[in-house]
Design an enzyme around this catalytic site. Structure first.
Site, short mmCIF file in Angstrom:
data_model
loop_
_atom_site.label_atom_id
_atom_site.label_comp_id
_atom_site.label_asym_id
_atom_site.label_seq_id
_atom_site.Cartn_x
_atom_site.Cartn_y
_atom_site.Cartn_z
CD GLU A 99 -1.15 23.50 -8.57
OE1 GLU A 99 -0.83 22.64 -9.40
OE2 GLU A 99 -0.32 24.11 -7.84
CG ASP A 126 1.51 27.36 -19.09
OD1 ASP A 126 1.89 27.68 -20.23
OD2 ASP A 126 2.28 27.28 -18.12
CG ASP A 149 8.92 18.99 -10.52
OD1 ASP A 149 10.09 18.64 -10.25
OD2 ASP A 149 8.07 18.20 -10.95
CE LYS A 153 15.63 10.57 -13.50
NZ LYS A 153 14.88 9.52 -14.24
CG ASP A 185 12.37 21.07 -0.60
OD1 ASP A 185 12.46 21.16 -1.85
OD2 ASP A 185 11.58 20.29 -0.04
CD GLU A 223 9.68 25.72 4.90
OE1 GLU A 223 10.58 26.57 4.99
OE2 GLU A 223 8.51 25.99 4.53
#
Length: 242
Positions: A99, A126, A149, A153, A185, A223
């Site tokens: 993380e 990373d 994530d 867009k 989700d 969730e």
């Protein structure tokens, strides 16, 4: 814990300049995030014990955990609740969580300490670089990528972590029969994931399309709330061929 653990570089503080030096496209944005006092205290106490520093050389995973056991890599563990629950329910397996966001690292350190979890280690770096440089080929029993994530867009889709090159890299690190489990989700991203995973020749789908949620992945509060509102969640579980 085995004395071989002493050969593994354990970290306390690691500079952002060192952690995030690559110029490649990132699948994350570094956010300031507010640390609670408890998260900071547990991070200061626990990270020198369970943190693993990035280094561009292969990692001896058995030495990191002090034993020989199946190794699961989790990419982007967020605030660590799911990681801690899965690790607590599977003490026979070892979990290396990655993380980049410091509050999440502090939160998981707190959970590891409070629940006396001996099978969790943490990296703040990373994930692509960790996979590429540190994880030996064929060494993982599983990889978890839960709710990454979605980069909604269209112009940001290149930042999505589930990309053909990334999936090929993950597949190379899985032992034969090892699995890659993704969950999202965001429906558009779910279909994107399905297409990318299905196109990787080293992997095979364990389901006909999307998979039912495996019992080992607990429902998060977020969730659960979304499901009650009629929002969907999609799981994908692919297995390394051979």
């Amino acid at each position: 814990m085995s004395d071989t653990h002493e050969r593994v570089e354990i970290i306390g503080q690691d500079s952002p300049e060192h952690r995030f030096s690559s110029r490649s496209i990132r699948s994350f944005v570094l956010r300031q995030g507010r640390m609670s006092g408890a998260q900071q205290r547990f991070m200061d106490d626990m990270l020198p014990k369970i943190g693993v520093a990035y280094q561009p050389t292969p990692l001896d995973l058995d030495a990191v955990f002090g034993r020989h056991a199946p190794k699961i890599l989790e990419i982007g563990f967020g605030m660590g609740e799911t990681t801690a629950k899965i690790a607590a329910a599977a003490p026979e397996r070892d979990f290396l969580g990655i993380e980049v966001h410091t509050p999440g690292v502090g939160a998981l350190c707190k959970l590891v300490s409070e629940h006396a979890l001996h099978n969790v280690r943490i990296m703040q770096h990373d994930a692509v670089e960790v996979l590429r440089d540190m994880i030996p080929d064929g060494s993982l029993a599983g990889v978890h990528v839960f709710f990454p994530d979605p980069w909604r867009k269209a112009r940001h889709h290149k930042r999505r972590i589930i990309q053909p090159d990334f999936v090929a890299l993950v597949a190379s690190k899985l032992a034969p029969g090892g699995y890659l489990h993704c969950a999202t989700d965001w429906e558009h991203y779910a279909h994107w994931m399905l297409d990318v995973l299905a196109a990787e020749p080293a992997l095979e789908n364990t389901a006909d399309g999307f998979a039912p949620r495996p019992d080992y992945r607990p429902l998060t509060k977020f969730e659960n709330r979304g499901l009650k509102l009629g929002h969907g969640v999609w799981d994908l579980v692919f297995r390394r061929r051979g």
